[in-house]
Design an enzyme around this catalytic site. Structure first.
Site, PDB file in Angstrom:
ATOM      1  N   TRP A 153       9.284  14.177   3.638  1.00 47.51           N
ATOM      2  CA  TRP A 153       9.263  13.113   3.622  1.00 47.51           C
ATOM      3  C   TRP A 153      10.983  12.981   3.675  1.00 47.51           C
ATOM      4  O   TRP A 153      12.444  13.328   3.005  1.00 47.51           O
ATOM      5  CB  TRP A 153       9.633  13.163   2.030  1.00 47.51           C
ATOM      6  N   HIS A 201      -0.596   3.643  -0.592  1.00 48.76           N
ATOM      7  CA  HIS A 201       0.840   3.967  -0.593  1.00 48.76           C
ATOM      8  C   HIS A 201       1.574   2.970  -1.272  1.00 48.76           C
ATOM      9  O   HIS A 201       2.291   1.844  -0.671  1.00 48.76           O
ATOM     10  CB  HIS A 201       1.792   4.459   0.776  1.00 48.76           C
ATOM     11  N   GLN A 213       8.044   1.088   3.150  1.00 44.56           N
ATOM     12  CA  GLN A 213       9.493   1.279   2.813  1.00 44.56           C
ATOM     13  C   GLN A 213      10.087   1.383   3.934  1.00 44.56           C
ATOM     14  O   GLN A 213      11.208   1.661   3.875  1.00 44.56           O
ATOM     15  CB  GLN A 213       9.458   2.595   2.619  1.00 44.56           C
ATOM     16  N   GLU A 226      14.101   2.783  -0.734  1.00 48.32           N
ATOM     17  CA  GLU A 226      13.549   3.369  -1.684  1.00 48.32           C
ATOM     18  C   GLU A 226      13.321   2.805  -3.021  1.00 48.32           C
ATOM     19  O   GLU A 226      13.889   2.980  -3.923  1.00 48.32           O
ATOM     20  CB  GLU A 226      14.382   4.931  -2.647  1.00 48.32           C
ATOM     21  N   TRP A 227      12.069   2.280  -2.991  1.00 48.25           N
ATOM     22  CA  TRP A 227      11.481   1.174  -4.808  1.00 48.25           C
ATOM     23  C   TRP A 227      12.626   0.954  -5.238  1.00 48.25           C
ATOM     24  O   TRP A 227      13.827   0.210  -4.504  1.00 48.25           O
ATOM     25  CB  TRP A 227      10.651   1.849  -4.672  1.00 48.25           C
ATOM     26  N   ASN A 277      -2.089   7.991  -2.484  1.00 47.16           N
ATOM     27  CA  ASN A 277      -0.258   8.727  -2.163  1.00 47.16           C
ATOM     28  C   ASN A 277      -0.340   8.647  -3.729  1.00 47.16           C
ATOM     29  O   ASN A 277      -0.319   7.279  -4.388  1.00 47.16           O
ATOM     30  CB  ASN A 277       0.644   7.681  -1.715  1.00 47.16           C
ATOM     31  N   ASN A 286       2.843  16.211  -3.168  1.00 47.03           N
ATOM     32  CA  ASN A 286       3.962  16.293  -3.340  1.00 47.03           C
ATOM     33  C   ASN A 286       5.374  16.744  -4.010  1.00 47.03           C
ATOM     34  O   ASN A 286       4.520  16.375  -5.406  1.00 47.03           O
ATOM     35  CB  ASN A 286       3.866  14.249  -3.102  1.00 47.03           C
TER      36      ASN A 286
END
Ligand code: GBH
Length: 483
Positions: free
Chosen positions: A429, A121, A21, A436-437, A165, A304
């Site tokens: 975060w 991740h 990211q 963002e994916w 993750n 998370n």
């Protein structure tokens, strides 16, 4: 009335990031492609066709980014190591890749920030996906090879080790809904992937223990899960109750039960009985002894938390709020059992992602973990929110909604601690706006604004506020505000 909420001595106040990211530098110093490099080239997979080739260029700007953490009074920094930098082609280790993380750890240690390392991740080397990815049991063993390479290189600097993750995302977004890399929409394959991810976790814990990664030696090994709080939309409707049960099963219990009780929940087995993967019962993936490997004790549980979920069995789309974002790709809406769950909005405020803001669900989740499982100390390893941000002419970002979101959740966390849950840290975060994916650069989660054209960083108001909380180890006064 104002009150000051103090946190326990030694509480960690950190920020979290992930390699793909932020790093960019996708093809230098021996890095090879990951499944995200491939997936971002699939037409329509990512909003606006964005990719992580450059991202925040953190690979080249790392010292300045760590200086931001210092400026914000953070005492911990959570980052992930890119597997395709370290063991390209699953072959020998790549020293240049390892050196980057050694420099990162040194940079942190120099300024007294605790490095908190995540091994995976989501950036699986593409070469391993070509061999079947997480649906291939062998990938769990390749994960061990990679993990030991990182451990041998960094154990002299890093004490906090997280295996995975959010295996939920890797497994179900990657292999069931196809919204994330590698984009496979293969139903129960997500459960096979989940099992192999957790097997990889357990094998790595086992091997790190053999290498001396124990609390006696000042080391801590754990995992990070994304968990939700499912609520039936109509508690009187048996179908909605069942939808909430299935959501709980496929989001929470499918990971927590193996991890903390050494078994899969019976209701999952019933929901997916008879389903096959590559022509064989999916349960063939579970070999004798796997659950013992997965269930060995860990030292830390990372949680998370972003939002709870109202669950319904009704397919009525008019129950869905207008503000729900549609994933860029036509994702398969089904759960691993091949049936759907819908998530009607409940009239709560929503973030820029369309996710409901429900801080009390964080307290509820933490109490539940304490009550239902033999959990180790918990760390909130991610919590935060995306909102559209603008830099004002005076060079500030007045992100009151994000500040309030974090404030409300830190309060909810304090509530859980006051009620006896052993939570020892909070990582926001995220440090920087980033890739963002599936939503590319359209969603900004950072407490520091990034102008992608110039790579200029601007701490937002939320960051300045968070710096005060970290310095005081306390929330200064009772205020929440609206989000
Ligand atoms: C985390 O996952 C990731 O670890 C991180 O990399 C990422 O940038 C960050 O969150 C922000 O997305 O669309 O209503 O069905 C988030 C876990 C689980 C949160 C699924 C959203 C689906 C909401 N996600 N959930 S909905």
């Amino acid at each position: 009335m104002t009150t000051t909420l103090h946190f326990p001595d030694g509480f960690l106040w950190g920020s979290a990031t992930a390699s793909y990211q932020i790093e960019g530098a996708h093809d230098i110093d021996g890095r090879t492609p990951s499944i995200w490099d491939t997936f971002t080239r699939v037409p329509g997979a990512i909003l606006n066709g964005d990719n992580g080739d450059v991202a925040c260029d953190h690979y080249h700007r790392m010292p300045a980014d760590i200086a931001l953490c210092t400026q914000l009074n953070l005492n911990a920094y959570r980052f992930s190591v890119a597997w395709p930098r370290v063991r390209p082609d699953a072959g020998p280790a790549n020293q240049k890749g390892l050196d980057f993380y050694a420099r990162l750890a040194d940079e942190l240690l120099d300024v007294g920030i605790t490095p908190w390392l995540t091994l995976y991740h989501w950036d699986l080397p593409q070469v391993l996906e070509d061999a079947g990815g997480w649906t291939n049991r062998d990938t769990a063993y390749r994960f061990v090879d990679y993990a030991l390479t990182v451990f041998d290189a960094l154990a002299d600097r890093v004490d906090h080790w997280t295996t995975l993750n959010e295996p939920w995302c890797s497994a179900f977004l990657g292999y069931t809904s196809g919204q994330h890399a590698p984009g496979r929409q293969e139903g129960v394959a997500g459960l096979v992937a989940a099992h192999h991810l957790m097997l990889g976790h357990g094998l790595v814990v086992d091997e790190l223990r053999r290498r001396g990664a124990t609390p006696d030696n000042g080391k801590q090994v754990g995992i990070t899960l994304n968990l939700t709080v499912p609520t039936p939309i109509n508690p009187g409707d048996p179908d909605d109750l069942d939808a909430a049960r299935r959501l709980d099963a496929f989001s929470n219990r499918v990971f927590c039960d193996p991890l903390f009780a050494g078994r899969y929940p019976d209701d999952i087995a019933a929901d997916v009985s008879g389903l096959t993967f590559q022509g064989r019962p999916w349960t063939d993936a579970i070999a004798d002894g796997d659950l013992e490997v997965i269930a060995q004790p860990i030292d830390a549980l990372g949680v998370n938390f972003y939002h709870g979920d109202g669950a319904s069995a009704s397919a009525r789309t008019d129950l869905l709020g207008d503000e729900v974002l549609t994933p860029p790709r036509a994702a398969s809406p089904a759960q691993p059992d091949g049936r759907r769950i819908t998530f009607p909005r409940r009239g709560l405020p929503v973030t820029g992602m369309g996710w409901e803001v429900q801080p009390a669900a964080l307290t509820e989740l933490l109490l539940r973990l304490r009550d239902e499982y033999a959990v180790p100390p918990i760390y909130i390893t991610e919590n935060g929110a995306a909102y559209p941000d603008v830099v004002t002419p005076d060079g500030a970002v007045h992100d009151e909604q994000r500040r309030s979101f974090i404030d409300l959740h830190v309060r909810a966390l304090h509530d859980a601690i006051a009620r006896g849950v052993d939570v020892r840290g909070y990582f926001v975060w995220t440090l920087l706006d980033n890739f963002e994916w599936a939503w590319g650069y359209s969603q900004r989660f950072g407490i520091v604004h990034v102008d992608y054209a110039t790579q200029q960083r601007t701490p937002k108001d939320s960051a300045l506020w968070f710096a005060g909380v970290a310095a005081a180890n306390a929330l200064p006064e009772s205020r929440g505000g609206d989000t």
